[in-house]
Motif scaffolding. Structure first.
Motif, PDB file in Angstrom:
ATOM      1  N   PRO A   1       8.949  -6.881  -3.076  1.00 42.30           N
ATOM      2  CA  PRO A   1       8.804  -5.679  -2.261  1.00 42.30           C
ATOM      3  C   PRO A   1       7.365  -5.178  -2.260  1.00 42.30           C
ATOM      4  CG  PRO A   1       9.719  -5.120  -4.389  1.00 42.30           C
ATOM      5  CD  PRO A   1       9.408  -6.590  -4.443  1.00 42.30           C
ATOM      6  N   SER A   2       7.005  -4.461  -1.257  1.00 41.84           N
ATOM      7  CA  SER A   2       5.754  -3.709  -1.251  1.00 41.84           C
ATOM      8  C   SER A   2       6.043  -2.476  -0.426  1.00 41.84           C
ATOM      9  CB  SER A   2       4.626  -4.555  -0.661  1.00 41.84           C
ATOM     10  OG  SER A   2       4.080  -3.940   0.469  1.00 41.84           O
ATOM     11  N   TRP A   3       5.323  -1.402  -0.667  1.00 39.89           N
ATOM     12  CA  TRP A   3       5.643  -0.168   0.046  1.00 39.89           C
ATOM     13  C   TRP A   3       5.596  -0.363   1.552  1.00 39.89           C
ATOM     14  CZ3 TRP A   3       2.089   3.348  -3.410  1.00 39.89           C
ATOM     15  CH2 TRP A   3       2.703   3.513  -4.657  1.00 39.89           C
ATOM     16  N   GLY A   4       4.630  -1.155   1.997  1.00 41.99           N
ATOM     17  CA  GLY A   4       4.504  -1.390   3.442  1.00 41.99           C
ATOM     18  C   GLY A   4       5.711  -2.119   3.996  1.00 41.99           C
ATOM     19  N   SER A   5       6.125  -3.199   3.324  1.00 40.86           N
ATOM     20  CA  SER A   5       7.253  -3.961   3.852  1.00 40.86           C
ATOM     21  C   SER A   5       8.535  -3.139   3.736  1.00 40.86           C
ATOM     22  CB  SER A   5       7.392  -5.294   3.124  1.00 40.86           C
ATOM     23  OG  SER A   5       7.649  -5.102   1.763  1.00 40.86           O
TER      24      SER A   5
ATOM     25  N   ARG B   1      12.634  -1.250  -6.636  1.00 38.54           N
ATOM     26  CA  ARG B   1      11.775  -1.827  -5.598  1.00 38.54           C
ATOM     27  C   ARG B   1      10.501  -1.008  -5.420  1.00 38.54           C
ATOM     28  NH1 ARG B   1      13.526  -5.772  -2.616  1.00 38.54           N
ATOM     29  NH2 ARG B   1      12.550  -5.301  -0.635  1.00 38.54           N
ATOM     30  N   LEU B   2      10.637   0.312  -5.556  1.00 38.01           N
ATOM     31  CA  LEU B   2       9.430   1.142  -5.430  1.00 38.01           C
ATOM     32  C   LEU B   2       8.462   0.844  -6.571  1.00 38.01           C
ATOM     33  CD1 LEU B   2      11.045   4.499  -4.334  1.00 38.01           C
ATOM     34  CD2 LEU B   2       9.399   3.190  -3.020  1.00 38.01           C
ATOM     35  N   MET B   3       9.003   0.626  -7.780  1.00 42.98           N
ATOM     36  CA  MET B   3       8.140   0.325  -8.924  1.00 42.98           C
ATOM     37  C   MET B   3       7.428  -1.009  -8.734  1.00 42.98           C
ATOM     38  SD  MET B   3      10.554   1.374 -12.061  1.00 42.98           S
ATOM     39  CE  MET B   3      10.791   3.071 -12.550  1.00 42.98           C
ATOM     40  N   TYR B   4       8.197  -2.022  -8.348  1.00 48.39           N
ATOM     41  CA  TYR B   4       7.569  -3.323  -8.157  1.00 48.39           C
ATOM     42  C   TYR B   4       6.657  -3.322  -6.949  1.00 48.39           C
ATOM     43  CZ  TYR B   4      10.084  -5.526 -11.948  1.00 48.39           C
ATOM     44  OH  TYR B   4      10.533  -5.872 -13.194  1.00 48.39           O
ATOM     45  N   GLY B   5       7.042  -2.550  -5.928  1.00 52.81           N
ATOM     46  CA  GLY B   5       6.191  -2.441  -4.746  1.00 52.81           C
ATOM     47  C   GLY B   5       4.865  -1.779  -5.098  1.00 52.81           C
ATOM     48  N   ALA B   6       4.918  -0.805  -6.025  1.00 53.58           N
ATOM     49  CA  ALA B   6       3.697  -0.134  -6.449  1.00 53.58           C
ATOM     50  C   ALA B   6       2.751  -1.114  -7.127  1.00 53.58           C
ATOM     51  CB  ALA B   6       4.051   1.001  -7.409  1.00 53.58           C
ATOM     52  N   ARG B   7       3.319  -2.110  -7.809  1.00 50.17           N
ATOM     53  CA  ARG B   7       2.463  -3.106  -8.457  1.00 50.17           C
ATOM     54  C   ARG B   7       1.561  -3.777  -7.443  1.00 50.17           C
ATOM     55  NH1 ARG B   7       5.667  -6.429 -13.056  1.00 50.17           N
ATOM     56  NH2 ARG B   7       5.859  -4.627 -14.417  1.00 50.17           N
ATOM     57  N   VAL B   8       2.173  -4.237  -6.363  1.00 48.11           N
ATOM     58  CA  VAL B   8       1.393  -4.934  -5.338  1.00 48.11           C
ATOM     59  C   VAL B   8       0.365  -3.976  -4.744  1.00 48.11           C
ATOM     60  CG1 VAL B   8       1.541  -6.098  -3.125  1.00 48.11           C
ATOM     61  CG2 VAL B   8       3.303  -6.464  -4.835  1.00 48.11           C
ATOM     62  N   SER B   9       0.840  -2.795  -4.358  1.00 43.46           N
ATOM     63  CA  SER B   9      -0.044  -1.856  -3.675  1.00 43.46           C
ATOM     64  C   SER B   9      -1.196  -1.429  -4.570  1.00 43.46           C
ATOM     65  CB  SER B   9       0.747  -0.625  -3.238  1.00 43.46           C
ATOM     66  OG  SER B   9       1.752  -1.003  -2.334  1.00 43.46           O
ATOM     67  N   LEU B  10      -0.887  -1.067  -5.821  1.00 42.74           N
ATOM     68  CA  LEU B  10      -1.948  -0.579  -6.697  1.00 42.74           C
ATOM     69  C   LEU B  10      -2.842  -1.722  -7.168  1.00 42.74           C
ATOM     70  CD1 LEU B  10      -0.274   2.206  -8.816  1.00 42.74           C
ATOM     71  CD2 LEU B  10      -1.658   2.400  -6.779  1.00 42.74           C
ATOM     72  N   PHE B  11      -2.270  -2.909  -7.388  1.00 41.44           N
ATOM     73  CA  PHE B  11      -3.097  -4.046  -7.806  1.00 41.44           C
ATOM     74  C   PHE B  11      -4.185  -4.304  -6.778  1.00 41.44           C
ATOM     75  CE2 PHE B  11      -3.917  -8.586  -7.095  1.00 41.44           C
ATOM     76  CZ  PHE B  11      -4.532  -8.903  -8.298  1.00 41.44           C
TER      77      PHE B  11
END
Lengths: 577, 469
Positions: B416-420, B255-265
């Motif tokens: 997931p996203s880090w914020g959520s 989830r952290l990896m996929y969350g990073a996608r959203v955040s970094l994108f």
């Protein structure tokens, strides 16, 4: 060494601060002065603000959770009571507050049995009922409570101008339904005051559960002259209400504070031990409530979440539980344009639903039980419990069979993939968790794309009423102690049947249950309704809700009940430790 | 030594070869960018930050290829598990419902208080599938209340969670299936007296549960290939969650990896877009100057005053983003439309300054066109400022995304996203802190790394700032 002007800070950092030039030392002095001025200004501002806030808020000093000397208990509310007008009230927080300050003809006692309230005695026949009111019942301004006050309240509730959501609860009265549709004037309602202390009621049809009905909050009295004198502001504030119950509201700071004090005019005031029930905290945050309890600021924390259980165990607080009587299920949209109107799709959903997994692994709160039916296990049947007399049809989760039904549904709908299904849910942590569990469960087992629509309670209700959902996580709590409070929910005319489920067979059974006075016939009808709902997948039951709570051991005699105002502190007392 | 006697002769003079070289380069030629890179390398904080940013990019892009775990898959047998070693489960028969044990209720003489139950014992070994208890009937009891605790109830009698209330005096057994973990539980049975109240006496039994799973379940979850290959009593290793799991048993690392996608994108794309807008707008305003400049900059001031959150909500509605759909696109649009004025102001200031420089006048005298001036002089000379703005914009946008997802305006579940993730972790902060700490650390480290990198870049690119701390 007189010329050495080093202080500790500069001496410790070698190479830093050569000789200061005069300009920067002036600047530093100015900055220091500004900083001091700013700090002093800030402190003064805060002092002024706190003084100003004292002016506006009530000047109650914190006395802790329980004050034995003054008979005060301090509690928290999850939300501001949205509606204290008994004719319009629909939610449980308002119901709880109003249950302490008002009294109907009958009420529930501490053992959850019907007890006389304003009515001293009563007689219920097949064509009507008579209630004799007690002479000593008083309003909080000292005036007597009369039969006219009840007639006025009931007429107001069925008046289409009031637009009460609970008008249907009066439909057993003669002409009530016609009045509510605007076909007859409100004066024609089948309720009449014979003198000040006798109330005569005429039924539209025989009704087997009328005594349970009159304990409901929409049946509370309202005095006409007071109601009219408020000029449309009735129940808008503490002074805009007249009380006939054991307590009265003395402070109501909207969104912040509610305070109930003993009503000295209440006829049965000797039975009331508490003097003050104070709600100075309004918070929906379970952690905040737990912290208040730990600090000895409130006496009860209601509805512990799964995430706080470990903390509660570590604190070694005694935990209690009770079932709040509500049943939770998927409300399904049966309107034709929704894919869920297809029987095979619904059947597939029913076959992959595993309430046991939901309750034991996802919700994780003791007291919740897996749902099997719209009718909860606590309901009374003819002789024993209804669910023992009429067991619910069992549904065993079967993923393979569910997939067959899904393929059938796709063929019938003429699609290769079922379009995304909208799941309407509350935005509370618990509901979000369940919604996300179902999202994954339905994706894993049936490959369905679920879109979660999280809404605040009011908005969720509005969307459900408008039919803007495919599936909705929905709960229903009982209004009165009879299976009918659940049984008529999916009659085609019921306003809470948000998915517009229509089944002629079920409608016929509801009519039988409403009109018959023979308990055996009625229970058989409820048994049939229970079967239809499961066989036709009108709903998919999820769970029956339990509530865990912690309560200060010095507080005793708090009523916890399935039907009626809950929790009920009115007969509670404090024991000194 | 005497010099007076020295006489110059012709041999003392030699014709010097004509040398056209007027200056010598004592060091190799270094371009502006090479110099900046050298300075950045010398800045240790910036260099470490750069490595962190590269590591984050690797974590985001290559991570999911190496750690192939579905971030939405729910492992309900390992819910809210803290980071740790892999778990082992024994294979058992599938769960079969249990009718329980019944006994004839014993009457007691009126007035005798109910005693503590005797013979409280396990009917079969306790597992995470079910714990089955039985006890001898208590004379006079009208029912039993069952408690479960994860701490020893002695000495103060804190019995723990009320897991069941049995109102049938003939029922002398209980099956617990509620969220069982492989730990020690203390079960207590309290008889109920004639009024339905709890009698003071109770019996407690400590139970150690073992982790089990049925072969069919393991196959459904994809943990073993074929249920036929394992027999009852075998042990299988459950999926490993190095960072633990969240409240629905989802793998935190994935989830952290996929969350990073959203955040970094959004953290990279949004600043790129609005910086481009800002450059065009700012350089136009600065270069044209005069009334146009005034007008353009007042409009920029107006945009600064617009509330971001309100626009975010408006866009969400305007784009018809329905319930349960991702709010990332409207967030991107709102960011681009509302965040450019800061860059525009900076670029305009630079352009105004450069416009008055001598070399611009010289270029103009030599007949340089406007396009040439802008492309050759203006933009390269503002590049430093622009790059710095860009690196400072990235962390602030990542933070905005985290904040919006935190309040539920960003991604839709199950994405997931880090914020959520932080928002979800907040609820279990006290009992399962890892659910909050990991996304929070990732947000903090990312924001800090980009900020320090931006700081280093500013020092490196702006010659005048060199050496100033």
């Amino acid at each position: 060494m007189a010329e050495q002007q080093t202080n500790g800070i500069t001496a410790d950092s070698p190479g830093a601060a050569p000789a200061r030039d005069p300009l920067s030392s002036v600047a530093i002095r100015q900055i220091a002065l500004l900083a001091i001025a700013a700090t002093v200004g800030f402190v003064l501002l805060m002092a002024a603000l706190s003084w100003a806030s004292d002016l506006t808020s009530s000047s109650t000093t914190s006395v802790g959770a329980i004050d034995v000397e003054t008979g005060t208990i301090t509690l928290s509310l999850t939300q501001e009571p949205p509606q204290l007008d008994s004719t319009r009230l629909t939610d449980s927080v308002s119901g709880m507050i109003l249950g302490h300050v008002m009294e109907g003809l009958l009420r529930y006692d501490i053992n959850n049995q019907l007890a006389p309230g304003v009515a001293e005695r009563w007689d219920i026949r097949t064509d009507g009922a008579t209630f004799w009111l007690r002479e000593e019942a008083r309003w909080s301004d000292g005036e007597p409570v009369t039969a006219h006050d009840f007639v006025f309240a009931w007429q107001t509730a069925v008046d289409p101008a009031t637009a009460s959501q609970y008008a249907f609860i009066f439909y057993v009265f003669k002409n009530a339904e016609a009045i509510n549709r605007g076909e007859l004037p409100r004066e024609t309602l089948g309720a009449r005051a014979v003198g000040d202390l006798e109330l005569e009621i005429e039924f539209e049809r025989p009704v087997a559960y009328f005594d349970k009905l009159v304990a409901f909050q929409t049946y509370y009295p309202i005095r006409e002259d007071f109601y009219l004198s408020r000029d449309g502001r009735y129940a808008a504030d503490a002074v805009d209400l007249l009380y006939n119950g054991p307590f009265e509201i003395t402070v109501w700071v909207h969104g912040a504070h509610v305070r109930l004090e003993k009503n000295e005019h209440y006829w049965n005031r000797d039975e009331i031990s508490l003097n003050v029930i104070d709600f100075p905290y309004i918070t929906a945050d379970g952690n905040a409530a737990l912290n208040l309890y730990r600090d000895g600021q409130i006496a009860v924390v209601n509805g512990l979440g799964a995430e706080s259980l470990d903390q509660v165990l570590a604190e070694r607080w005694p935990v209690r539980r009770y079932s709040d009587g509500s049943v939770w299920f998927f409300q399904i949209n049966h309107r034709e344009e929704h894919p869920t109107s297809n029987y095979n799709l619904r059947k597939a959903l029913q076959l992959v639903n595993d309430p046991g997994e939901l309750v034991y692994k996802v919700i994780q709160i003791p007291g919740y039980t897996p749902g099997e039916s719209l009718f909860p296990t606590w309901l009374n049947g003819q002789n024993g419990l209804f669910r023992q007399e009429y067991p619910a049809p069992t549904v065993t989760p079967n993923v393979a069979l569910a997939r067959e039904h899904l393929e059938q549904a796709k063929r019938e709908l003429g699609v290769d993939e079922i379009p995304p299904i909208v799941l309407l849910a509350d935005d509370t942590p618990g509901a979000s968790k369940q919604a996300e569990y179902y999202q994954n469960r339905l994706m894993q087992t049936l490959g369905l794309d679920i879109r979660i629509d999280k809404q605040i309670f009011r908005q969720r209700l509005a969307k459900a009423e408008a039919g803007e959902f495919d599936l909705a996580l929905y709960g229903w709590g009982p209004d009165f102690d009879d299976p009918l409070t659940f049984g008529d929910l999916f009659a085609s005319w019921n306003l809470n049947n948000h998915g517009e489920y229509a089944n002629a067979d079920l409608d016929a059974q509801v009519r039988i249950a409403q009109e018959s006075t023979d308990q055996a016939t009625r229970m058989a009808a409820f048994g049939r309704i229970q079967e239809i709902l499961i066989e036709d997948v009108a709903i998919i039951p999820n769970y029956e809700r339990g509530v865990l709570y912690i309560q200060d051991p010095r507080l005793r005699g708090v009523g916890r009940r399935v039907v009626g105002p809950d929790p009920d502190y009115s007969r509670a007392h404090i024991v000194a430790d | 030594m005497s010099t007076a006697a020295f006489e110059f002769g012709p041999g003392d003079f030699e014709r010097v070869a004509t040398e056209r070289r007027t200056q010598t380069l004592s060091r190799p030629s270094v371009s502006y960018w090479q110099d900046a890179w050298r300075r950045l390398r010398d800045n240790r904080r910036a260099l470490i930050s750069l490595w962190i940013v590269i590591a984050l990019a690797f974590f985001t892009l290559a991570g999911p290829l190496l750690w192939r775990v579905d971030p939405a898959a729910q492992d309900l047998d390992q819910v809210s598990q803290a980071p740790g070693l892999p778990q082992v489960a024994a294979i058992v028969e599938p769960y079969a419902s249990w009718a329980g044990l019944r006994a004839t209720p014993l009457a007691a003489p009126a007035g005798t208080p109910a005693t503590a139950p005797t013979g409280l014992s396990l009917v079969e070994p306790a597992t995470t599938q079910a714990v089955r208890l039985a006890w001898d009937p208590v004379p006079g009891a009208t029912g039993y209340q069952l408690y479960r605790n994860i701490y020893d109830p002695d000495p103060d009698g804190a019995l723990g969670l009320p897991v069941a209330e049995i109102l049938d005096p003939a029922q002398v057994s209980f099956e617990d299936r509620l969220d069982l973990e492989p730990v020690r539980y203390w079960y207590s049975v309290v008889p109920l007296d004639a009024t339905g109240a709890e009698a003071g006496e109770y019996a407690t039994l400590a139970v150690d549960t073992t982790r089990v799973i049925s072969a069919a379940e393991a196959e459904t979850l994809g943990w073993i290939e074929d249920a036929g290959t394992v027999a009852v009593g075998d042990e299988i290793v459950l999926p490993y969650h190095p960072f633990g799991t969240d409240y629905l048993g989802r793998d935190m690392l994935s989830r952290l990896m996929y969350g990073a996608r959203v955040s970094l994108f959004i953290g990279v794309v949004a600043p790129l877009l609005f910086v481009v807008v800002g450059i065009v707008y700012g350089s136009a305003a600065g270069f044209i100057g005069g009334r146009v400049d005034q007008l353009l900059m007042r409009f920029a001031d107006f945009v600064v005053a617009l509330p971001f959150l309100l626009f975010m909500i408006l866009f969400k509605i305007a784009f018809g983003i329905g319930p349960g759909e991702s709010g990332i696109f409207p967030m991107l649009v709102a960011l681009v439309l509302l965040a450019w004025p800061a860059t525009a102001r900076l670029v305009r200031g630079q352009v105004l300054q450069i416009r008055e420089e001598g070399y611009i006048g010289a270029s103009q005298l030599l007949g340089a066109k406007t396009t040439y001036l802008v492309l050759r002089h203006m933009i390269p000379n503002t590049m430093g400022v622009i790059l710095v703005t860009l690196t400072f914009a990235v962390p602030s946008v990542i933070f905005t995304e985290a904040f919006l997802s935190f309040i539920g305006m960003g991604v839709a579940p199950p994405t997931p996203s880090w914020g959520s993730m932080s928002n979800e972790g907040l609820r279990t902060m006290l009992t399962h802190p890892h659910e909050l700490i990991f996304p929070a650390i990732f947000i903090s480290v990312t924001v800090l790394a980009f900020n320090l990198l931006g700081d280093g870049l500013r020092d490196a690119l702006d010659v005048r700032m060199r050496g100033q701390e």
